[in-house]
Motif scaffolding. Structure first.
Motif, PDB file in Angstrom:
ATOM      1  N   ILE A 244       0.858  -1.176   0.000  1.00 53.45           N
ATOM      2  CA  ILE A 244       0.000   0.000   0.000  1.00 53.45           C
ATOM      3  C   ILE A 244       0.897   1.230   0.000  1.00 53.45           C
ATOM      4  O   ILE A 244       1.890   1.276   0.739  1.00 53.45           O
ATOM      5  CB  ILE A 244      -0.938   0.006   1.231  1.00 53.45           C
ATOM      6  CG1 ILE A 244      -1.888  -1.204   1.174  1.00 53.45           C
ATOM      7  CG2 ILE A 244      -1.730   1.301   1.320  1.00 53.45           C
ATOM      8  CD1 ILE A 244      -2.819  -1.324   2.367  1.00 53.45           C
ATOM      9  N   PRO A 245       0.590   2.247  -0.798  1.00 61.29           N
ATOM     10  CA  PRO A 245       1.440   3.444  -0.828  1.00 61.29           C
ATOM     11  C   PRO A 245       1.353   4.228   0.475  1.00 61.29           C
ATOM     12  O   PRO A 245       0.361   4.141   1.205  1.00 61.29           O
ATOM     13  CB  PRO A 245       0.883   4.251  -2.005  1.00 61.29           C
ATOM     14  CG  PRO A 245      -0.534   3.821  -2.108  1.00 61.29           C
ATOM     15  CD  PRO A 245      -0.556   2.372  -1.721  1.00 61.29           C
ATOM     16  N   ARG A 246       2.399   5.002   0.757  1.00 62.00           N
ATOM     17  CA  ARG A 246       2.449   5.756   2.012  1.00 62.00           C
ATOM     18  C   ARG A 246       1.226   6.651   2.195  1.00 62.00           C
ATOM     19  O   ARG A 246       0.684   6.766   3.296  1.00 62.00           O
ATOM     20  CB  ARG A 246       3.725   6.600   2.070  1.00 62.00           C
ATOM     21  CG  ARG A 246       5.001   5.807   2.287  1.00 62.00           C
ATOM     22  CD  ARG A 246       6.163   6.717   2.683  1.00 62.00           C
ATOM     23  NE  ARG A 246       7.390   5.965   2.873  1.00 62.00           N
ATOM     24  CZ  ARG A 246       8.360   5.888   1.970  1.00 62.00           C
ATOM     25  NH1 ARG A 246       8.231   6.509   0.814  1.00 62.00           N
ATOM     26  NH2 ARG A 246       9.454   5.183   2.205  1.00 62.00           N
ATOM     27  N   LEU A 247       0.801   7.301   1.098  1.00 65.64           N
ATOM     28  CA  LEU A 247      -0.346   8.201   1.211  1.00 65.64           C
ATOM     29  C   LEU A 247      -1.634   7.454   1.543  1.00 65.64           C
ATOM     30  O   LEU A 247      -2.591   8.060   2.024  1.00 65.64           O
ATOM     31  CB  LEU A 247      -0.544   8.995  -0.086  1.00 65.64           C
ATOM     32  CG  LEU A 247       0.518  10.047  -0.410  1.00 65.64           C
ATOM     33  CD1 LEU A 247       0.128  10.816  -1.670  1.00 65.64           C
ATOM     34  CD2 LEU A 247       0.710  11.017   0.756  1.00 65.64           C
ATOM     35  N   GLY A 248      -1.643   6.163   1.289  1.00 61.08           N
ATOM     36  CA  GLY A 248      -2.819   5.361   1.613  1.00 61.08           C
ATOM     37  C   GLY A 248      -2.793   4.787   3.004  1.00 61.08           C
ATOM     38  O   GLY A 248      -3.705   4.046   3.397  1.00 61.08           O
ATOM     39  N   LEU A 249      -1.750   5.106   3.774  1.00 62.02           N
ATOM     40  CA  LEU A 249      -1.606   4.532   5.116  1.00 62.02           C
ATOM     41  C   LEU A 249      -1.780   5.578   6.206  1.00 62.02           C
ATOM     42  O   LEU A 249      -1.267   5.428   7.307  1.00 62.02           O
ATOM     43  CB  LEU A 249      -0.222   3.878   5.243  1.00 62.02           C
ATOM     44  CG  LEU A 249      -0.031   2.624   4.383  1.00 62.02           C
ATOM     45  CD1 LEU A 249       1.431   2.208   4.355  1.00 62.02           C
ATOM     46  CD2 LEU A 249      -0.907   1.484   4.903  1.00 62.02           C
ATOM     47  N   GLY A 250      -2.528   6.626   5.910  1.00 64.99           N
ATOM     48  CA  GLY A 250      -2.769   7.661   6.922  1.00 64.99           C
ATOM     49  C   GLY A 250      -3.494   7.109   8.139  1.00 64.99           C
ATOM     50  O   GLY A 250      -3.215   7.481   9.273  1.00 64.99           O
ATOM     51  N   THR A 251      -4.434   6.206   7.898  1.00 63.44           N
ATOM     52  CA  THR A 251      -5.140   5.510   8.989  1.00 63.44           C
ATOM     53  C   THR A 251      -4.677   4.066   8.992  1.00 63.44           C
ATOM     54  O   THR A 251      -4.873   3.348   8.003  1.00 63.44           O
ATOM     55  CB  THR A 251      -6.659   5.577   8.793  1.00 63.44           C
ATOM     56  OG1 THR A 251      -7.074   6.941   8.742  1.00 63.44           O
ATOM     57  CG2 THR A 251      -7.376   4.875   9.935  1.00 63.44           C
ATOM     58  N   ARG A 252      -4.067   3.637  10.072  1.00 64.44           N
ATOM     59  CA  ARG A 252      -3.478   2.302  10.125  1.00 64.44           C
ATOM     60  C   ARG A 252      -4.319   1.362  10.984  1.00 64.44           C
ATOM     61  O   ARG A 252      -4.757   1.716  12.079  1.00 64.44           O
ATOM     62  CB  ARG A 252      -2.047   2.365  10.677  1.00 64.44           C
ATOM     63  CG  ARG A 252      -1.157   3.287   9.844  1.00 64.44           C
ATOM     64  CD  ARG A 252       0.307   3.093  10.132  1.00 64.44           C
ATOM     65  NE  ARG A 252       1.139   3.950   9.291  1.00 64.44           N
ATOM     66  CZ  ARG A 252       2.441   3.826   9.140  1.00 64.44           C
ATOM     67  NH1 ARG A 252       3.083   2.868   9.800  1.00 64.44           N
ATOM     68  NH2 ARG A 252       3.120   4.624   8.357  1.00 64.44           N
ATOM     69  N   HIS A 253      -4.496   0.177  10.468  1.00 66.97           N
ATOM     70  CA  HIS A 253      -5.238  -0.853  11.185  1.00 66.97           C
ATOM     71  C   HIS A 253      -4.395  -1.346  12.359  1.00 66.97           C
ATOM     72  O   HIS A 253      -3.188  -1.573  12.202  1.00 66.97           O
ATOM     73  CB  HIS A 253      -5.555  -2.004  10.229  1.00 66.97           C
ATOM     74  CG  HIS A 253      -6.565  -2.964  10.754  1.00 66.97           C
ATOM     75  ND1 HIS A 253      -6.312  -3.848  11.783  1.00 66.97           N
ATOM     76  CD2 HIS A 253      -7.863  -3.177  10.384  1.00 66.97           C
ATOM     77  CE1 HIS A 253      -7.383  -4.577  12.022  1.00 66.97           C
ATOM     78  NE2 HIS A 253      -8.339  -4.192  11.182  1.00 66.97           N
ATOM     79  N   PRO A 254      -4.985  -1.521  13.544  1.00 64.67           N
ATOM     80  CA  PRO A 254      -4.184  -1.964  14.699  1.00 64.67           C
ATOM     81  C   PRO A 254      -3.663  -3.393  14.580  1.00 64.67           C
ATOM     82  O   PRO A 254      -2.758  -3.782  15.336  1.00 64.67           O
ATOM     83  CB  PRO A 254      -5.165  -1.847  15.876  1.00 64.67           C
ATOM     84  CG  PRO A 254      -6.528  -1.907  15.252  1.00 64.67           C
ATOM     85  CD  PRO A 254      -6.392  -1.250  13.911  1.00 64.67           C
ATOM     86  N   GLY A 255      -4.193  -4.132  13.614  1.00 67.37           N
ATOM     87  CA  GLY A 255      -3.777  -5.532  13.490  1.00 67.37           C
ATOM     88  C   GLY A 255      -2.707  -5.775  12.447  1.00 67.37           C
ATOM     89  O   GLY A 255      -2.511  -6.930  12.047  1.00 67.37           O
TER      90      GLY A 255
END
Length: 297
Positions: A244-255
């Motif tokens: 996943i690109p960095r810009l798509g990881l603004g909200t990260r899943h806790p798992g």
């Protein structure tokens, strides 16, 4: 068809009271003014002025055209003012097309800056056409598009494409995955994994598959998702790993655990696209500058 310029000459004659006075105001000769009025009368097929003693006065038709000439003059003045405001960026509308992942990081701060500098400009952001993100800009239904393109994509006549940033992909692993303990992950180490697709067909997916091909393998996609958040959820549930690109990881899943990838690092390039002819609009230039600054940040 009635000549609007001749209507304005008639209006000058009526409001000033004589051909001579109108000629002085307009910078014409009296003969030229008379010729313009005569030509207008011929166009209208009716008398517009009549002599009264040594002076003249408008006929009913002359008064009618004079009133409409005044209205036309007011509309022209209003149009000139509105056009000047639009050129200066004080008013108007900007329609933006964008890929979803750039919204929070690039588009939001750029729009906030534009609103501070051009508060009267209406801004309409909408998601880009996934099949042809430049089409709306090309056809004039959008002023700017934020798109992902391949370096090999052909240029389009009249469209200026400006690079904003290179957005690198990172590997998303389920918590407890053996590769999660590494600081960086070589792409070849993902060759034997089950993969969760995070991108639709197009330049974003090609950035991933081309990098995998350079590392000597093809990813084994066992599931696909419609968005990055769902892809992270699939990974957390143990369906596989994902890029996943960095810009798509603004909200990260806790798992999940996220690590950079190298050898090679998959990268997608994000561009701003506008029509060349539109760059004389101050508000649009400010928006482009704000996107460039947001990309640097």
């Amino acid at each position: 068809m009635i000549d609007v310029r001749r209507m304005q000459v008639l209006r000058a004659v009526v409001t000033s009271g004589s051909v001579t006075a109108a000629a002085a105001h307009l910078g014409y000769t009296p003969s030229a003014v008379s010729q313009q009025v005569a030509a207008l009368e011929k166009e209208c097929d009716i008398a517009l002025l009549e002599r009264v003693g040594r002076g003249i006065r408008p006929t009913a038709a002359g008064r009618l055209l004079t009133e409409h000439a005044a209205i036309i003059s007011q509309h022209v003045a209003a149009a000139e003012t509105a056009l000047a405001d639009l050129r200066a960026g004080r008013t108007g509308r900007l329609t933006i097309r964008y890929v979803a992942s750039v919204g929070p990081t690039l588009l939001a701060p750029a729009i906030a800056r534009l609103r501070r500098e051009y508060g009267d400009v209406t801004i309409e952001p909408k998601l880009a056409n996934p099949n042809d993100p430049l089409l709306d800009v090309e056809q004039g239904s959008a002023d700017l598009a934020i798109v992902v393109r391949r370096t090999s994509d052909e240029s389009r006549q009249g469209i200026r494409v400006m690079p904003l940033l290179d957005d690198a992909y990172q590997v998303v692993l389920p918590i407890g995955h053996p590769l999660g303990g590494r600081r960086m992950v070589d792409l070849i180490n993902l060759a034997g994994e089950r993969w969760v697709g995070s991108e639709p067909p197009g330049p974003c997916l090609e950035a991933i598959t081309d990098a995998c091909a350079a590392a000597g393998f093809s990813p084994d996609f066992v599931a696909t998702s419609e968005d990055y958040a769902t892809a992270q959820g699939f990974v957390a549930a143990g369906l596989g790993i994902s890029l996943i690109p960095r810009l798509g990881l603004g909200t990260r899943h806790p798992g999940v655990t996220i690590r950079p990838v190298r050898r090679p690092e998959p990268v997608r390039t994000i561009y701003a696209a506008v029509r060349e002819i539109s760059l004389d609009q101050a508000a649009l230039r400010t928006l482009v500058d704000a996107l460039v600054d947001a990309a640097k940040a």
